[in-house]
Design a protein around this motif. Sequence first.
Motif, PDB file in Angstrom:
ATOM      1  N   PRO A 117      -5.930   1.880 -10.678  1.00 13.12           N
ATOM      2  CA  PRO A 117      -6.346   0.976 -11.901  1.00 13.12           C
ATOM      3  C   PRO A 117      -5.871   1.284 -13.105  1.00 13.12           C
ATOM      4  CG  PRO A 117      -8.026   2.764 -11.426  1.00 13.12           C
ATOM      5  CD  PRO A 117      -6.742   3.011 -10.465  1.00 13.12           C
ATOM      6  N   ASP A 172       0.860  -1.325   0.112  1.00 16.37           N
ATOM      7  CA  ASP A 172       0.070  -0.149  -0.075  1.00 16.37           C
ATOM      8  C   ASP A 172       1.003   1.202   0.130  1.00 16.37           C
ATOM      9  OD1 ASP A 172      -2.953   1.213   0.956  1.00 16.37           O
ATOM     10  OD2 ASP A 172      -1.553   2.284   1.749  1.00 16.37           O
ATOM     11  N   ARG A 189      -5.204  -2.660  -7.683  1.00 18.21           N
ATOM     12  CA  ARG A 189      -6.083  -1.973  -8.486  1.00 18.21           C
ATOM     13  C   ARG A 189      -6.963  -0.856  -8.044  1.00 18.21           C
ATOM     14  NH1 ARG A 189      -7.541  -7.381 -12.241  1.00 18.21           N
ATOM     15  NH2 ARG A 189      -5.883  -7.250 -13.403  1.00 18.21           N
ATOM     16  N   GLN A 190      -7.288  -1.106  -6.520  1.00 16.64           N
ATOM     17  CA  GLN A 190      -8.013  -0.113  -6.147  1.00 16.64           C
ATOM     18  C   GLN A 190      -7.359   1.094  -5.797  1.00 16.64           C
ATOM     19  OE1 GLN A 190      -8.854  -1.477  -1.986  1.00 16.64           O
ATOM     20  NE2 GLN A 190     -10.478   0.179  -2.071  1.00 16.64           N
ATOM     21  N   ALA A 231      -5.589  -7.049  -6.349  1.00 16.81           N
ATOM     22  CA  ALA A 231      -6.778  -6.276  -5.948  1.00 16.81           C
ATOM     23  C   ALA A 231      -6.396  -5.084  -5.251  1.00 16.81           C
ATOM     24  CB  ALA A 231      -7.909  -7.168  -5.225  1.00 16.81           C
ATOM     25  N   ALA A 232      -5.609  -5.006  -4.252  1.00 15.81           N
ATOM     26  CA  ALA A 232      -5.183  -3.979  -3.548  1.00 15.81           C
ATOM     27  C   ALA A 232      -4.478  -2.744  -4.647  1.00 15.81           C
ATOM     28  CB  ALA A 232      -4.168  -4.334  -2.556  1.00 15.81           C
TER      29      ALA A 232
END
Length: 822
Positions: free
Chosen positions: A481, A436, A477-478, A474-475
């Motif tokens: 993207p 992140d 792309r959040q 998924a992390a």
Amino acid sequence: MQVGRREFVAGAGTLAVLGGGQVAVAADVSPATSPRLRERLATWRFHLGHAADQARDFDFGRNQRTFAKAGAATAEAAMAGFDDSGWRMVRVPHDWAVELPFAPPAAPAPKDSEDAAAAHGFKAIGRAFPANSVGWYRTAIAVSPQDRDRSIWLEFDGVFRDCIVFVNGYVVATNESGYAPFAASIGDFLNYDGKPNVVAVRVDASLGEGWFYEGAGLYRHVDLVRAAPVHVPQWGSVVRSEVTGDGAAVHIKLEVRNDGPATVDAVVRQSIVAPDGRTRTPLPDTGLRIDPGATVTADASAALRAPALWSTETPHLHRLVSEIVVNGAVVDRYETPFGIRAIRFDAARGFLLNGRPTKLLGTCNHQDHAGVGTGIPDALHAWRIDQVQAMGSNAWRNAHNPPATALLDLADEKGLLMIVEARRNSSDPVAMDELDRIVRRDRNHPCIIAWSLGNEEPHQGTDRGARITTAMQAAVRQLDPTRPTTFALDNSWDKGVGKVVDVVGFNYRTDQIEAFHTAHPDVPVYGSETGSTVSTRGAYANDPAAHIVRAYDTEHPWWASTAEAWWTIAATRPHIAGGFIWTGFDYRGEPTPYAQFPSISSYFGVLDTCGFPKDNFHYYRAWWRPTEPMVHLLPHWTWPGRDGQPIEVWVHGNCAEVELLLNGRSIGRKPMPRNGHLAWMVPYAPGRLEARGYDRGRRVARDIRDTAGPAARVELVADRRLLAATGDDVAVVRATILDARGRPVPDADHLVRFAVIGDAAVIGVGNGNPTSLEPDHASERRVFHGLAQAIVRAGTKGGPIAIRATADGLGEGRISLLAKPA
């Protein structure tokens, strides 16, 4: 490169002498001109090993009250009043591991097993060397009473490795990862009444994260940031652009935080500044109501007509200027550079930049350099980029970890495409938090074209690997993207992780890409690691006893291939997006093909650890810059005692035909095969060997090798003569041994001593020899095949700098530089 990138910095410095021998620098900042201040914390006191006796330095087995009371750390060195006057001064970026001695193993590692000591370059660090594996840093910061009403935090771009950050004895942050950036809010722990304020960092490099040299310490920048209570937090802006038919659409999200005690009504005032610095596009103001302790987001959009696009040839950078207005006054100003460009990986056409197929001409690189280890100054990062771009490279894969912010800033400015790679392929909470932070920090950089989620993981072909990578994807792309995900696989390309990520990377096995493409025509592919040719710069005969590998494009480990073999495949197939050579530079640790002491670095690079080109550099230069005619001859032509014996002569080049001549007599003229090379066996005779390149019958390129006489003098050449007197700028100085007629002496091994006159110092030396055990932090180095390097850092006073190089029996080399105030 951090200063001035996202925030304005202004104000005149004021010195304050504090307790414990510390010197702090305060800045007189006018809120009207610079509501935010970013201060680079470059000068620290450093101590290797435990700062006091072990019981007072977190020897966890002895002291069970280590964290019993806040602000009463059991480590004396964490306290503001600790006397660190006996500690030495260092300048960050700093790597203490490069200073350590080499530690040969007591016994060779078993055959076919990995030697952890070899992997990290046989440096005396790790659990076997506890006294060398812990380091302490301390620096004082100047704090004024006005700072009580500001938000204040520290930003660490990278610390290797497990660290605890203290302010006045209070623990303000901990971080395990040696690569993920992190921050620490420190306002609650400061003294605002004139008492000392000291930041202390305990770094523990006992454990590693990679299978390569990783260094130790504060090896990336540390910044102190002061802002108004209502401000844009770290990494608080996101700028996304979409290229349209008549221009570009820009979408912005800006976070605004309120650290104050009351609800605040604020206005976000923003504009986009074009690359010319004059054209400005204002955005509509946005009103926000922000509760105490809350962070809110302001959205904005703009349509730009015919903007200058970012590309490898024209790396145009726009700037988003964001101002936060409260009660009519600007309380914060935040700048976000960004580039407008379109990227896409296409299964049939490869990689497209702004709609144009662009072959990725890449290198993989670790983050170390001769002389300084991982503590690379920004100017040296820039120099390293220049070297690979001179070869024709347009892309860089930072293997196997996220890079320094400074490197990304430079890639933006120089037009170098980047793949940023996570260090750990894992979905545990710590790894996900690291991911992140990496994506939040880096997502505005136009140079980044993909997020790599892993490299050759044991679970890459399994369902477990697919689950882990799906969570990571998924992390990502959040948070972003706009870019694809990728993975560097050495098998199982159609299983596990290979079925999850957007773009499949092939580590070697370039010859298997075609079959994969036939079976999976909708999956984009590229060579995530290619080549892995091994060689010793300047050597032309294998000598296993001496750990020497000849520099022809013939030697490689079992899993790899020659440069010519992989590139011929990638160059002729448009669906292969390109490839990344393993590696651009030789790097410390993971010595290959000789994993035994005294080999302390890899042999993979097209440049050695100093950045001196090997012969394969010129193979890539020929075909990666094909419109610029060139020929390159190898080997050298100084072979005493070998008269009449055949010498294997190669020519790299991109001319239609090449003629080889010895002492003016033609040995033959041959057509150059596309993406290939030419070879002759030439009976040795002293004199001149010459290659002439022809296009359409006209001579367009030439290279010569002259037989050298005895060594006569040292020649010095610097990459530039003008430096900034900031205390951080460096010049890269090459020392070459020449004969009396100015010809390089290819077998010279003289000890060269460097001396500097003026406000500057040699901070590291090297020679590119993968078996050299000489110290990197020194003022002398033995040349290797006639070359050595010194990295000279200018101080802050400015003025002329003279550099001298001497060697026994040789004429000295001299060069003059000038450091000017920034």
